[in-house]
Design a protein around this motif. Structure first.
Motif, mmCIF file in Angstrom:
data_model
loop_
_atom_site.group_PDB
_atom_site.id
_atom_site.type_symbol
_atom_site.label_atom_id
_atom_site.label_comp_id
_atom_site.label_asym_id
_atom_site.label_seq_id
_atom_site.Cartn_x
_atom_site.Cartn_y
_atom_site.Cartn_z
ATOM 1 N N ASN A 13 5.641 19.078 -5.102
ATOM 2 C CA ASN A 13 5.319 17.880 -5.929
ATOM 3 C C ASN A 13 5.078 16.776 -5.128
ATOM 4 O O ASN A 13 5.879 16.565 -4.269
ATOM 5 N N GLY A 14 4.107 16.148 -5.721
ATOM 6 C CA GLY A 14 3.810 14.569 -4.769
ATOM 7 C C GLY A 14 3.114 14.895 -3.592
ATOM 8 O O GLY A 14 3.175 13.947 -2.785
ATOM 9 N N ALA A 15 2.394 16.000 -3.551
ATOM 10 C CA ALA A 15 1.658 16.202 -2.081
ATOM 11 C C ALA A 15 0.488 15.585 -2.219
ATOM 12 O O ALA A 15 0.064 15.080 -1.061
ATOM 13 N N GLY A 16 0.037 15.333 -3.432
ATOM 14 C CA GLY A 16 -1.370 14.763 -3.299
ATOM 15 C C GLY A 16 -2.472 15.481 -3.930
ATOM 16 O O GLY A 16 -3.632 15.242 -3.655
ATOM 17 N N LYS A 17 -2.036 16.721 -4.426
ATOM 18 C CA LYS A 17 -3.206 17.501 -5.183
ATOM 19 C C LYS A 17 -3.872 16.914 -6.361
ATOM 20 O O LYS A 17 -5.201 16.925 -6.460
ATOM 21 N N THR A 18 -3.020 16.241 -7.325
ATOM 22 C CA THR A 18 -3.783 15.617 -8.468
ATOM 23 C C THR A 18 -4.674 14.469 -7.833
ATOM 24 O O THR A 18 -5.549 14.470 -8.768
ATOM 25 N N THR A 19 -4.074 13.704 -6.979
ATOM 26 C CA THR A 19 -4.986 12.714 -6.559
ATOM 27 C C THR A 19 -6.276 13.330 -5.900
ATOM 28 O O THR A 19 -7.119 12.614 -6.525
ATOM 29 N N THR A 20 -6.304 14.229 -5.295
ATOM 30 C CA THR A 20 -7.332 14.839 -4.814
ATOM 31 C C THR A 20 -8.252 15.378 -5.761
ATOM 32 O O THR A 20 -9.434 14.979 -5.986
ATOM 33 N N PRO B 138 0.904 -1.220 -0.119
ATOM 34 C CA PRO B 138 -0.082 0.016 -0.148
ATOM 35 C C PRO B 138 0.790 1.369 -0.155
ATOM 36 O O PRO B 138 2.080 1.312 0.642
ATOM 37 N N LYS B 139 0.259 2.373 -0.713
ATOM 38 C CA LYS B 139 1.119 3.563 -0.657
ATOM 39 C C LYS B 139 0.078 4.603 -0.576
ATOM 40 O O LYS B 139 -0.937 4.906 -1.319
ATOM 41 N N ARG B 140 0.114 5.286 0.664
ATOM 42 C CA ARG B 140 -0.960 6.336 0.987
ATOM 43 C C ARG B 140 -0.611 7.472 0.154
ATOM 44 O O ARG B 140 0.558 8.364 0.339
HETATM 45 N N1 LIG Z 1 -1.514 5.413 -9.827
HETATM 46 C C1 LIG Z 1 -0.688 5.941 -8.900
HETATM 47 N N2 LIG Z 1 -0.171 4.778 -8.256
HETATM 48 C C2 LIG Z 1 0.642 5.034 -7.308
HETATM 49 N N3 LIG Z 1 0.949 6.031 -6.495
HETATM 50 C C3 LIG Z 1 0.561 6.929 -7.180
HETATM 51 C C4 LIG Z 1 -0.303 7.066 -8.156
HETATM 52 N N4 LIG Z 1 -0.678 8.439 -8.596
HETATM 53 C C5 LIG Z 1 0.015 9.200 -7.624
HETATM 54 N N5 LIG Z 1 0.597 8.356 -6.611
HETATM 55 C C6 LIG Z 1 1.542 8.908 -5.666
HETATM 56 O O1 LIG Z 1 0.540 9.526 -4.930
HETATM 57 C C7 LIG Z 1 1.554 10.695 -4.459
HETATM 58 C C8 LIG Z 1 0.684 12.139 -4.938
HETATM 59 O O2 LIG Z 1 0.760 12.320 -6.238
HETATM 60 P P1 LIG Z 1 -0.191 13.638 -6.793
HETATM 61 O O3 LIG Z 1 -1.461 13.518 -6.245
HETATM 62 O O4 LIG Z 1 0.174 13.415 -8.291
HETATM 63 O O5 LIG Z 1 0.835 14.683 -6.425
HETATM 64 P P2 LIG Z 1 0.706 16.372 -6.637
HETATM 65 O O6 LIG Z 1 -0.248 16.434 -7.847
HETATM 66 O O7 LIG Z 1 0.710 17.036 -5.456
HETATM 67 O O8 LIG Z 1 2.135 16.600 -7.197
HETATM 68 C C9 LIG Z 1 2.739 10.753 -4.924
HETATM 69 O O9 LIG Z 1 3.851 10.124 -4.026
HETATM 70 C C10 LIG Z 1 2.735 9.973 -6.130
HETATM 71 O O10 LIG Z 1 4.041 8.931 -6.433
#
Ligand SMILES: Nc1ncnc2c1ncn2[C@@H]1O[C@H](COP(=O)(O)OP(=O)(O)O)[C@@H](O)[C@H]1O
Ligand SMILES: [Mg+2]
Lengths: 309, 258, 313
Positions: free
Chosen positions: C45-52, C22-24
């Protein structure tokens, strides 16, 4: 229910209904159209062309056609079919695709040559098939052996049979029996002893359970034929001596000094009819019998092997 | 019913056209006219047989190759290139996307097949100088070929919804080959025993049954084709397509985009 | 009514080929954005913005939690017509022209046929894409694609727009134009939720910001308040880990980072702070006035974690 859940439910329902419908439809479709084997035998009139059209996958195609031939034969056989019209074309396609597919010749000949219900009743096509096989596999003595067999059992052409056994015996590595068979064919072809030699050599020389079971069936029949011939001769002798027919098997046995009442290979005593004929008790248990059958006896359409190893 | 499916279908068709998929028609035309001229020259009484057999086989093979090669990318390529982000953030349901993509690809193939059919009849006219009644059977064969395309498109789309294009191509092509021998497969299954028999029978009934849809040699020999077969094949192809698309929808509904 | 309510959305990805670990990517997130606001979602970068944003758009599914957009459940197909989304580094069907793409997207968003042609022209004008008629998108530069992305997000006149890094890939002039455009959107009464790691953009535009780091929400606040809290403050940095009592007495917020201590004190107290360090013979490294308020807030929020991380290890 959310939209996503609704989609899931509908899609799952659709999946299940469609799957059932497909299976039911397939069964219907199978009923209303001829199976692939018949289809192909109808349209593929040039096996050579098919070989070229199979683009190098002829080995695989040959296996598929061989399975189709077996299936076709098995199915027809099971359904007591009187004709096997597509069998020879199927075997010819198979062997044209792969001329080295030996089982197609060996079994093919034994499907094609015997009369129905045991086979297609086409010994000439069987011979043609075997000749093709020998031409492509000249150093396989078994093919000569099988061909000689067809001449011997189906066509009763002992001269040809002898010739073929002779040719086969000259193939390097041929079983030494081939020479014996060639000689026997020439002088004692009609003997039950010759038949026995043939079938026991078949039994000895193969590992295939179908072939062995078939050989055993024949050997059993030969034994019965021999016994019935001998017993019938005994009845005749009794009649000449006493001027009447024996009334029971026991009477015959006593007069002829038999050790006990003679029995068939299954251990059932032979029967003596009131008109002096010798019969087996359970004719259904034997295939290929030529003697000892009740008057007007009809063999079951589907022969069964009674003695498995 | 929402028109969005049809917008997606049209765009899929437009994509195929702009990717020059229809150029395959040129290869087809060259092949068929070459064959027609050749058999016309040597005149060996089997002109009709050659043109019908070769023409219909080519229609079917060209179409299958196109169906597989476009089909395998329909979903996975959109996920890979992230073009789906701006699609699915609109009022487009995921199932609409799948069905729309399917309709677009099926439509592309129908247009393609239409032009190829014209080619086949043209070649036939060239070698036979006139049409005869049994030539109408060619239409039935073409119809069955289109039914076959529907199934292949749906299968390619299904694989595309969960695996990479290369694997999808392998899966779809294997199923095409296996499906062409579906009859034999059911035959083999009947020869086995016990658990193997159950598994084999299940598999034999689940793979697409292309053998009943292939009537090319029967048509070439002007054998009649029963109405029952036409009807049941139609139903079979539609249900099989529905089954495959439902599976694709169920998978894609749950899929996290990259 | 809140335009966007995020109620504990969280996402754990499974990564790895065979052995999935798992990767949170996002800790349970709670956030509300009012209607008519420009809301900045900040993080490195990598904070979780795009994920949100992908969670909100229904592109990936959350491990837990829900959200509401304009009062509806966020998965409700009905609200999709009212939102616009610009993905990070957008990519489109490259065999289409900009006009064709926008027309297609207009159809999908339910823009009626009569209006569509006019709308497409208008929106292209608005993002500064003129003279692109008949040019396939495969010939577009990165900045031009970004503009097409913005155009498709606002094409159907949505009430809420989500932009993921809207200024990336643009030249300085382009950034200026996008800023102006976002302000116009606010004037039109729309809610704008955008992510960025470029602080001056956020400071210039946003009513409120949230700061996210390593998938965790670190702070939410109105830009105006943040500005007042740091107005006229200086940052004092010295060597060591020791914090003099007299420094604390000045009301400084102190953070230990590795071998240095960072304190923020009012400008008036600057001399007193220097005296305090001198008395304790601590080596002063730097004194800098805090220029951008948001930057200070941002740095503080990020460093906060590093201190705690530092003390833990
Ligand atoms: N499809 C995925 N599978 C595994 N890890 C992911 C995936 N997408 C994003 N991550 C991880 O989630 C974290 C947040 O990513 P992301 O939301 O893209 O960051 P941001 O947009 O803030 O730069 C990062 O550590 C990234 O590696
Ligand atoms: Mg990002």
């Amino acid at each position: 229910m959310t939209a996503a859940q609704r989609t899931t439910v509908i899609a799952s329902g659709c999946l299940a209904v469609s799957m059932v419908a497909c299976i039911l439809l397939l069964q219907h479709i199978d009923e209303i159209r001829p199976p692939a084997a018949v289809d192909d035998a109808l349209y593929v009139n040039s096996p050579k062309l098919l070989k070229r059209a199979s683009l190098g996958f002829d080995g695989l195609m040959a296996c598929i056609y061989w399975t189709r031939a077996v299936q076709y034969f098995g199915e027809r056989h099971f359904n007591h079919a009187a004709s096997y019209n597509e069998l020879a074309p199927l075997l010819e396609i198979t062997t044209a695709l792969d001329p080295h597919l030996l089982p197609a010749y060996q079994f093919g000949a034994s499907f094609l040559a015997p009369n129905p219900p045991n086979g297609a009743g086409q010994p000439d096509r069987a011979i043609q098939l075997m000749r093709f096989g020998i031409a492509h596999n000249p150093d396989n003595w078994r093919l000569y052996y099988n061909l000689g067999f067809v001449y011997y059992t189906e066509l009763k052409d002992y001269e040809k049979a002898s010739q073929v056994f002779e040719e086969g015996s000259e193939v390097p590595g041929a079983n030494s029996l081939m020479k014996v068979l060639a000689a026997k064919m020439a002088f004692h072809a009609g003997d039950l002893a010759t038949a026995r030699l043939l079938w026991s050599s078949t039994y000895e020389s193969t590992q295939d359970s179908y072939v062995r079971a078939n050989a055993i069936e024949h050997l059993r029949a030969i034994k019965v034929d021999e016994d019935v011939t001998n017993l019938q001769a005994a009845v005749t002798r009794f009649g000449e001596r006493t001027g009447q027919l024996p009334t029971s098997m026991a009477e015959l046995a006593a007069a002829e000094h038999f050790r006990g009442i003679p029995t068939d290979p299954d251990g059932h005593p032979y029967r003596l009819t009131s008109d002096g004929r010798i019969e087996v008790q359970n004719p259904d248990d034997f295939n290929f019998l030529t003697k000892g059958l009740p008057r007007g006896y009809k063999p079951p359409a589907l022969p069964q092997f009674h003695h498995r190893e | 019913m929402s028109p969005r499916m049809f917008y997606i279908a049209f765009n899929t068709f437009r994509e195929a056209v702009r990717d020059r998929v229809l150029y395959n028609l040129i290869a087809f035309a060259v092949l068929l006219s070459g064959a027609a001229i050749f058999v016309g020259q040597i005149s060996i009484q089997i002109e009709r047989l050659v043109v019908v057999n070769l023409g219909l086989t080519a229609v079917s093979l060209f179409g299958i190759v196109i169906a597989i090669f476009i089909g395998i990318g329909l979903v996975s390529k959109e996920i890979e290139k992230r073009t789906l982000y701006t699609m699915l953030s609109r009022p487009v349901r995921r199932w609409e996307f799948i069905v729309g993509k399917f309709l677009g690809l099926a439509g592309t193939l129908m247009v393609n097949t239409f032009f190829m059919a014209i080619g086949v009849f043209g070649a036939l006219l060239y070698v036979a100088h006139k049409f005869t009644a049994p030539d109408a059977l060619i239409l039935v064969a073409l119809y069955f070929i289109i039914l076959e395309f529907l199934i292949i498109c749906a299968l390619a789309l299904l694989f595309s919804s969960f695996s990479s294009p290369l694997l999808s191509a392998v899966f779809a092509f294997s199923l095409f080959v296996i499906g062409s021998f579906a009859d034999d497969l059911r035959g083999f299954a009947a020869l086995t025993h016990g658990l193997t028999r159950w598994l084999a029978t299940g598999a034999a009934y689940l793979v697409p049954n292309f053998s009943a849809l292939n009537v090319i040699s029967a048509v070439a020999h002007a054998q009649p084709i029963g109405l029952q077969l036409i009807l049941q094949n139609t139903l079979y192809a539609l249900f099989y397509t529905a089954m495959t698309l439902s599976a694709a929808v169920l998978i894609f509904e749950r899929r996290n985009l990259k | 009514m809140a335009a966007i309510e995020i109620l504990g959305l969280e996402k754990t990805y499974m990564v790895g080929f065979w052995q999935k670990r798992p990767k949170r990517a996002l800790q349970p997130l709670h956030l509300a954005v009012e209607e008519g606001e420009i809301f900045g979602f900040l993080g490195p970068n990598g904070a979780g913005k795009t994920t949100t944003l992908k969670l909100l758009m229904g592109l990936v599914f959350p491990t837990a939690g829900t959200a509401r957009i304009l009062g509806h459940e966020w998965t409700d197909p009905a609200i999709k017509a009212q939102i616009g989304f610009l993905p990070e580094q957008p990519y489109f069907y490259d065999y289409l022209t900009a006009h064709e793409l926008l027309d297609y997207y207009g159809q999908l968003s339910g823009v009626p046929g009569k209006e569509r042609k006019h709308k497409v022209e208008e929106v292209l004008q608005r993002v500064g894409l003129t003279d692109v008629k008949g040019v396939q998108l495969r010939k577009f530069s990165k900045g031009m694609l970004q503009r097409v992305g913005i155009a498709q997000a606002i094409l159907h006149n949505p009430r809420v727009v989500f932009f993921d890094e809207p200024m990336s890939g643009l030249d300085p002039l382009g950034r200026r134009e996008v800023r102006d455009l976002i302000e116009q959107l606010k004037h039109e009464g729309k809610t704008v939720f955008f992510s960025t790691h470029i602080l001056p953009d956020a400071e210039a535009l946003c009513d409120r910001v949230a700061i996210i780091h390593k998938g965790e929400l670190r702070g939410v606040g109105a830009v105006a308040d943040l500005t007042s809290t740091v107005q006229g403050k200086v940052e004092v940095i010295w060597h060591g880990t020791q914090i003099p009592a007299s420094m604390k007495a000045l009301g400084a917020e102190c953070h230990v980072t590795g071998e240095t201590v960072r304190a923020i004190v009012p400008e008036k107290q600057q001399d007193a702070a220097i005296d305090a360090l001198r008395r304790e013979r601590l080596r002063l490294i730097a004194i800098t006035p805090l220029r951008t308020s948001l930057e200070a807030y941002f740095v503080e929020k990020l460093q906060h974690s590093q201190t705690t991380a530092g003390t833990r290890s």
